[in-house]
Scaffold this motif. Structure first.
Motif, PDB file in Angstrom:
ATOM      1  N   ALA A  69       7.783  -2.445 -27.598  1.00  0.00           N
ATOM      2  CA  ALA A  69       9.070  -3.118 -27.451  1.00  0.00           C
ATOM      3  C   ALA A  69       8.865  -4.401 -26.666  1.00  0.00           C
ATOM      4  CB  ALA A  69      10.069  -2.203 -26.744  1.00  0.00           C
ATOM      5  N   ARG A  70       9.463  -5.466 -27.157  1.00  0.00           N
ATOM      6  CA  ARG A  70       9.338  -6.758 -26.468  1.00  0.00           C
ATOM      7  C   ARG A  70      10.723  -7.265 -26.110  1.00  0.00           C
ATOM      8  NH1 ARG A  70       5.501  -7.069 -30.570  1.00  0.00           N
ATOM      9  NH2 ARG A  70       3.371  -7.109 -29.756  1.00  0.00           N
ATOM     10  N   GLY A  71      10.831  -7.860 -24.962  1.00  0.00           N
ATOM     11  CA  GLY A  71      12.128  -8.401 -24.561  1.00  0.00           C
ATOM     12  C   GLY A  71      12.150  -8.738 -23.093  1.00  0.00           C
ATOM     13  N   GLY A  72      13.191  -9.409 -22.693  1.00  0.00           N
ATOM     14  CA  GLY A  72      13.257  -9.935 -21.335  1.00  0.00           C
ATOM     15  C   GLY A  72      13.652  -8.915 -20.287  1.00  0.00           C
ATOM     16  N   ASP A  73      14.322  -7.833 -20.683  1.00  0.00           N
ATOM     17  CA  ASP A  73      14.778  -6.882 -19.678  1.00  0.00           C
ATOM     18  C   ASP A  73      13.889  -5.638 -19.667  1.00  0.00           C
ATOM     19  OD1 ASP A  73      16.397  -5.726 -17.698  1.00  0.00           O
ATOM     20  OD2 ASP A  73      17.382  -4.523 -19.242  1.00  0.00           O
ATOM     21  N   PRO A  74      13.136  -5.434 -18.592  1.00  0.00           N
ATOM     22  CA  PRO A  74      12.179  -4.324 -18.554  1.00  0.00           C
ATOM     23  C   PRO A  74      12.809  -2.968 -18.847  1.00  0.00           C
ATOM     24  CG  PRO A  74      11.840  -5.779 -16.687  1.00  0.00           C
ATOM     25  CD  PRO A  74      13.079  -6.259 -17.386  1.00  0.00           C
ATOM     26  N   ALA A  75      13.991  -2.710 -18.261  1.00  0.00           N
ATOM     27  CA  ALA A  75      14.612  -1.396 -18.451  1.00  0.00           C
ATOM     28  C   ALA A  75      14.973  -1.189 -19.916  1.00  0.00           C
ATOM     29  CB  ALA A  75      15.845  -1.273 -17.562  1.00  0.00           C
ATOM     30  N   THR A  76      15.516  -2.224 -20.539  1.00  0.00           N
ATOM     31  CA  THR A  76      15.939  -2.097 -21.936  1.00  0.00           C
ATOM     32  C   THR A  76      14.752  -1.833 -22.853  1.00  0.00           C
ATOM     33  OG1 THR A  76      17.672  -3.692 -21.434  1.00  0.00           O
ATOM     34  CG2 THR A  76      17.242  -3.234 -23.768  1.00  0.00           C
ATOM     35  N   ILE A  77      13.692  -2.619 -22.690  1.00  0.00           N
ATOM     36  CA  ILE A  77      12.564  -2.411 -23.611  1.00  0.00           C
ATOM     37  C   ILE A  77      11.903  -1.060 -23.369  1.00  0.00           C
ATOM     38  CG2 ILE A  77      12.143  -4.844 -24.169  1.00  0.00           C
ATOM     39  CD1 ILE A  77       9.951  -4.921 -22.120  1.00  0.00           C
TER      40      ILE A  77
END
Lengths: 514, 359
Positions: free
Chosen positions: B98-106
């Motif tokens: 998972a890639r993305g700016g918010d650690p918790a979300t990814i």
């Protein structure tokens, strides 16, 4: 209020002071919050203040707290000894039961009688020790601070008692952990104690047995005379005794019936029947036991302006001069040792204390730095800096490194011998330099891959460089090896490489004085 | 001669005991962590097929049952029923990225993609999360310690999935544990999420046989790790001079006593350790990857922001994928290769069902 109450209050204060002392011992392990208070008892010690300021020829503001003790003593006498001093309280707790009348063959009874016979001579010892110590300090030598009561207690706690406690608890918990139903208990204990009270790493200390034995001997002297240490030996007691001669409020028997009850109850044997049952303020610790003993309650505490009369056990001028000379001679001998001219090559001082002369002019051998060192790498010197350095700290990286995230020793040092550096500044302090022993290093000597020293190096740019080299192993196979090299400009001598070197016994990378 | 009174006997015994303890403290071992290396002659490694056979009974299972092994085959994993989170609807992947700016979300998305936390957590489970908290030197931005938001999110997911107790622990080599926990930001985040930080106690290491070990057959290992219902391995991907990269396998050095002794024949010894612990879930934090001067770092220039989380029940696959973020392959990392050779997981990323998510 009955006099009896005073005694209870005194005992209560003693207990509280001892509890606070022990609490502070542990609190400093938790760091930060406790730092400003960690050395409270050392700062209250005017002998420590006087000697370190004399030796360093500097006013040390942190130690100004010691003036409180001086003022209290000038007002009330040796209250410190009877009410506050944690070592005194420990000695009270270790009170030997009153000697039963025994046959003349009893060696202890003989010793007791002999000490009593020479009571006057013995009482001088503390004054003479004080002179030795202060003259030494004047000559910038603080070796005798090993005999300060607070440093004795802290040193024994640090090197012997706390590690023994940790070991004992760990062993018991380890046994309990093996029994499955008891694991919950271990969990609760560990959560409560590990970290704040018991260090995760079991400390081991050089000289711990020596210091424990000396402490045991000090307790054993109680068998000869109660508070033998305080009466006869303690140099801080000697200093306070000198001050107490001028104390304003002193014990005064009024309409005394000469029953002698007070004299026989006095722990310090400071009450002299031949002087009208007055107590010598220099020897009286204001424990107030005599008030309870005096049935008619005829003892009062009154203001007195005149200093106390001279006593037969006051040192004579000649003895004073002799002590002065002995001290000068002693310092000369201590400073003249070969190990002073050529210190142990691995004598590594705590961060910021690299100027050996300046360091020794301030270090009072209190062991606070060793107590808070999280790796227990700080160890008491025996003769590595010559015997004059007995009890001063040195880093033994193989036992524990100087941690990159810690600057505790400088924060708790009462005299600034280890400067109170901020963490970023401390990280730049160089304690020494690491050298690789290419005769033992796995990649250098045996062609076995190993980079633990480089891995552990905390310096952001790594003070250990790995240089790849293709070598032919014993089996003729070619291996690419990464050989560690120390970059001297970057190395801060923290010693984590030496601590973590996976070789058995001596490490293949070792820190030496720069 | 009179007989000794009981009281005196007790007193003397007590005094002897106390002095024995003091003597023990004085003459104690100079190296507090007693080395216990027990390298043995190496029996042949079990082949991948052997391991696959051994793992076969553990079929990839529906969401309610927690498998104790990694899924036997990618095919089995692919055919397993989809586990859907409340908002995310994807099939159960062998490995999720998972890639993305918010650690918790990814983190959440990656876990959902491999079957959701319910797949791994039994109700009432005792869970241990093992992040990398190697030093107390720097905050997590320096990429030496695992991202606190990732760890906290995993704690939350475990608790939501019915875990009874979620503990987070590691043994830092630099600095005290409490301090490292605090400096990394993990202590605060984990507490807020409802988990507990445990200081790894010296009493909880026990000599443990490693039946499948090739180089080491025995090592002192933290017992709670062995006995936990679920171990979630949360390494941070970073540079390491000998192993090349610190990933999931290397992260397990922190559960063994005397990890430095494991550095001889590091690759095989890590694989042996992995064969003992067999973490059920590996979540690689590749949000800030340290490209040089690992493992402790200290220079932000060495850190590259990759904003990636990799999750898989297979530690080898997770590590192999993480290696690609550094321009390497799984085979390049000694312990990943050794673990694959022991049949502890798969290196052949091309044959695995990999779910890539952007969030």
């Amino acid at each position: 209020m009955s006099w009896r109450w005073w005694r209870r209050i005194r005992r209560g204060v003693q207990w509280l002071a001892l509890a606070l002392y022990i609490y502070l011992l542990f609190a400093a392990l938790q760091r930060r919050v406790a730092f400003p208070l960690a050395d409270l008892f050392l700062r209250l010690d005017p002998l420590l203040a006087a000697s370190s300021m004399l030796a360093a020829r500097a006013w040390i503001p942190r130690l100004a707290v010691g003036l409180i003790t001086v003022l209290v003593t000038l007002l009330l006498g040796r209250v410190w000894c009877g009410w506050i001093c944690p070592l005194g309280t420990v000695l009270d707790l270790a009170r030997a039961r009153r000697a039963k009348p025994k046959q003349g063959g009893d060696r202890l009874a003989k010793a007791r009688a002999s000490v009593l016979r020479h009571d006057a001579a013995w009482r001088k010892v503390k004054y003479l020790l004080l002179v030795l110590l202060l003259v030494g300090a004047l000559l910038s030598n603080l070796t005798l601070m090993v005999l300060d009561p607070i440093t004795i207690l802290t040193r024994t706690m640090t090197t012997a008692i706390l590690p023994a406690l940790n070991r004992a608890v760990t062993v018991v918990e380890g046994a309990m952990y093996g029994v499955r139903p008891l694991r919950g208990v271990v969990d609760v204990l560990e959560r409560a104690l590990r970290g704040p009270v018991l260090p995760v790493k079991q400390g081991v200390y050089y000289g711990s047995l020596l210091f424990a034995a000396l402490f045991a001997g000090l307790l054993a002297l109680n068998l000869v005379a109660h508070r033998f240490w305080c009466r006869y030996l303690c140099p801080l007691g000697g200093l306070l005794a000198l001050l107490a001669r001028f104390s304003l409020i002193r014990r005064r028997p009024a309409r005394c019936t000469s029953c002698g009850a007070c004299a026989s109850t006095c722990d310090m044997e400071a009450i002299h029947p031949e002087q009208g049952y007055e107590a010598d303020p220099a020897e009286c610790t204001v424990c107030l036991d005599c008030l309870t003993a005096c049935r008619p309650q005829r003892i009062a505490f009154r203001l007195q302006a005149r200093p106390a009369p001279a006593q037969p056990y006051d040192p004579t001028r000649r003895q004073f001069l002799a002590a002065l000379g002995a001290s000068a001679l002693g310092v000369t001998l201590l400073e003249g040792q070969a190990s002073v001219a050529l210190p142990h090559p691995r004598l590594i001082r705590p961060p910021g204390a690299q100027d050996e002369r300046a360091f020794l002019q301030r270090c009072v051998r209190c062991s606070q730095c060793m107590k808070v060192c999280p790796t227990s790498g700080l160890q008491p010197c025996l003769d590595e800096a010559g015997w004059r350095g007995l009890g001063t700290p040195r880093l033994v990286p193989r036992l524990g490194h100087c941690d990159y995230s810690c600057h505790a020793c400088g924060q708790v040092c009462p005299t600034g011998a280890i400067p109170p550096l901020s963490l970023p500044l401390k990280r730049q302090e160089s304690l020494g330099h690491a050298y690789i022993d290419t005769n033992r290093c796995l990649p250098w000597a045996d062609g076995i891959p190993c980079i633990v020293c480089e891995e552990m190096c905390p310096v952001p740019d790594k003070a250990i460089r790995l240089i790849e080299e293709t070598v032919r192993g014993e089996d003729g196979q070619e291996v690419v090896l990464q050989k560690p090299h120390v970059l001297r400009d970057l190395c801060i001598g923290c010693g984590i490489c030496e601590y973590r070197c996976p070789l058995e016994g001596e490490a293949a990378i070792r820190v030496r004085r720069a | 001669m009179t007989r000794m009174k009981r009281r005196d006997l007790i007193r003397i015994a007590g005094a002897l005991g106390v002095s024995a303890v003091l003597v023990g403290a004085g003459c104690g071992d100079a190296q507090p962590d007693e080395p216990t290396p027990a390298p043995t002659s190496a029996p042949p490694a079990p082949t991948a097929t052997q391991a696959a056979v051994a793992a076969a009974p553990t079929q990839a299972s529906p969401a309610t049952i927690a498998p104790t092994q990694m899924p036997a085959t990618a095919a089995a994993a692919a055919t397993a029923p989809a586990t859907v989170g409340p908002t995310i609807s994807v099939g159960q992947a062998y490995l999720a990225v998972a890639r993305g700016g918010d650690p918790a979300t990814i983190t959440q998305r990656a876990i959902a993609a491999v079957g959701g936390m319910e797949r791994f957590v039994r109700s009432g489970a005792n869970v241990i999360i093992k992040p990398n908290i190697c030093v107390a030197y720097h905050t997590f931005e320096y990429g030496a310690t695992t991202n606190p938001d990732v760890v906290a999110e995993l704690v939350r997911l475990c608790l939501a999935a019915g875990a009874k107790r979620v503990r987070v622990m590691d043994t830092p080599f630099g600095g005290r544990a409490e301090e490292a926990y605090a400096v990394s930001g993990i202590a605060e985040a984990v507490k807020a999420a409802g988990g507990e930080m445990e200081i790894m106690s010296p009493v909880k290491y026990k000599d443990t046989p490693i039946p499948d070990g090739v180089d080491i057959k025995n090592w002192a290992v933290y017992q709670e790790i062995i006995e936990a219902d679920l171990v979630i391995n949360v390494p941070i991907a970073k540079h390491h001079s000998l192993a090349r990269l610190t990933l999931g396998g290397k992260n397990f050095l922190g559960v063994a006593r005397n990890p430095n002794q494991l550095h001889r024949n590091l690759g095989q010894r890590i694989a042996d350790l992995v064969s003992l612990v067999r973490p059920e879930l590996t979540v690689v934090d590749a949000i800030r990857t340290m490209m040089r001067n690992g493992p402790s770092g200290g220079n932000l220039d060495d850190v590259q922001k990759q904003d990636t989380i990799i999750a898989s029940p297979d530690i080898v696959a997770a590590d192999a994928y993480a290696a690609t973020l550094f321009g390497l392959k799984g085979e390049d990392i000694g312990y990943v290769k050794a673990a694959a050779e022991m049949g502890l997981g798969r290196l052949d990323l091309a044959n695995l069902k990999i779910e890539e998510i952007s969030a």
